[in-house]
Design an enzyme around this catalytic site. Structure first.
Site, PDB file in Angstrom:
ATOM      1  N   ASP A   1      -2.784   1.644   7.067  1.00  0.00           N
ATOM      2  CA  ASP A   1      -2.093   1.224   5.850  1.00  0.00           C
ATOM      3  C   ASP A   1      -1.770  -0.263   5.860  1.00  0.00           C
ATOM      4  O   ASP A   1      -1.757  -0.909   4.805  1.00  0.00           O
ATOM      5  CB  ASP A   1      -0.818   2.047   5.662  1.00  0.00           C
ATOM      6  CG  ASP A   1      -1.111   3.527   5.466  1.00  0.00           C
ATOM      7  OD1 ASP A   1      -2.236   3.860   5.069  1.00  0.00           O
ATOM      8  OD2 ASP A   1      -0.202   4.349   5.710  1.00  0.00           O
TER       9      ASP A   1
ATOM     10  N   GLU B   1      -1.452  -1.686  -5.677  1.00  0.00           N
ATOM     11  CA  GLU B   1      -2.656  -0.984  -6.107  1.00  0.00           C
ATOM     12  C   GLU B   1      -2.517  -0.504  -7.550  1.00  0.00           C
ATOM     13  O   GLU B   1      -1.476   0.028  -7.935  1.00  0.00           O
ATOM     14  CB  GLU B   1      -2.915   0.221  -5.209  1.00  0.00           C
ATOM     15  CG  GLU B   1      -3.233  -0.116  -3.774  1.00  0.00           C
ATOM     16  CD  GLU B   1      -3.315   1.121  -2.922  1.00  0.00           C
ATOM     17  OE1 GLU B   1      -4.425   1.496  -2.517  1.00  0.00           O
ATOM     18  OE2 GLU B   1      -2.260   1.730  -2.657  1.00  0.00           O
TER      19      GLU B   1
ATOM     20  N   ASP C   1       0.865  -1.178   0.000  1.00  0.00           N
ATOM     21  CA  ASP C   1       0.000   0.000   0.000  1.00  0.00           C
ATOM     22  C   ASP C   1       0.900   1.227   0.000  1.00  0.00           C
ATOM     23  O   ASP C   1       1.551   1.521   1.005  1.00  0.00           O
ATOM     24  CB  ASP C   1      -0.909   0.008   1.232  1.00  0.00           C
ATOM     25  CG  ASP C   1      -1.777   1.258   1.299  1.00  0.00           C
ATOM     26  OD1 ASP C   1      -2.609   1.436   0.396  1.00  0.00           O
ATOM     27  OD2 ASP C   1      -1.607   2.054   2.251  1.00  0.00           O
TER      28      ASP C   1
END
Length: 245
Positions: free
Chosen positions: A213, A134, A50
């Site tokens: 996170d 991501e 992340d």
């Protein structure tokens, strides 16, 4: 790529040569028709990443990589060199020299970002068989004027490019996943726990309490493992452009 001893390659493998001008001089880029592979032994490890501004990235194991913030650290020096340009007479050699100093400071920041992203991506790809990250649309994210400079300084897109390059080189698997609800969803029970950006701790009724996170990174890994079976292997999509800028 990255080799100085170009004479070790066969001349027939050189498909294109480009001359590029940088702030510190001219460079020749050689495009070679070779396969770059360095198959690494399997580690059995999997990781979700992340990316962020507070930390460069947080992984699914809870580790947070410090954000180097190269531009922020050099910003004062860059501004001072920019002021020197306007103190010089237009068209003078002094103004030209001041512009060279200013351009070299920006070039240094750019190279620092590249080397940092390359080093981190190489270590991650070498240590893990599966890397999930991501699938961010950075172009849209930088439209937020409050965060645009910090996002650009973090170089998320560059980091993604190197992850895919080294994953292909080491015969590992890199998978992008949609980032939707990865921060809001509980990684333990799957319930949506709404929270603002200022809330840095994920707390769920199921008893799960994690850094925001870290929770997102675990969700990213879960999504990648779910998609692993039918996901196309596209690690090398971006490698052709790594040295084009």
């Amino acid at each position: 790529m990255g080799k100085w001893d170009i004479q070790t390659y066969n001349v027939k493998d050189i498909k294109r040569v480009r001359l590029i001008r940088r702030a510190d001089g001219y460079y020749a880029q050689f495009c070679l028709n070779i396969n770059v592979t360095d198959i690494q032994p399997k580690t059995g490890k999997e990781i979700g990443l992340d990316v962020g501004i507070e930390s460069f990235y947080t992984d699914s194991n809870g580790y947070q990589e410090v954000n180097p913030k190269f531009l922020r650290k050099a910003e004062q020096s860059i501004k001072q060199s920019q002021k020197q340009i306007y103190k010089k007479v237009k068209g003078s050699s002094g103004r030209w020299k001041a512009r060279k100093v200013y351009s070299r400071k920006h070039l240094k920041v750019s190279r620092q970002r590249i080397e940092h992203a390359k080093r981190i991506a190489r270590n991650i790809s070498k240590s893990n068989d599966l890397v999930v990250y991501e699938d961010l649309s950075v172009r849209n994210l930088v439209k937020n004027h409050c965060l645009a400079k910090s996002i650009s300084d973090a170089s998320w897109y560059l980091f993604r490019q190197w992850i895919e390059y080294f994953a292909a080189k080491f015969d590992k698997l890199a998978i992008p996943v949609a980032p939707h609800y990865t921060s809001q969803k509980c990684s333990n029970c799957g319930v949506i726990v709404k929270k603002s950006l200022s809330t840095r701790t994920h707390v769920c009724n199921c008893g799960c309490e994690l850094h925001r996170d870290t929770n997102a990174a675990i969700n990213i890994l879960i999504l990648g493992k779910q998609a692993r079976g039918g996901h196309p292997r596209s690690n090398a999509l971006w490698t052709r452009n790594l040295y084009s800028s």
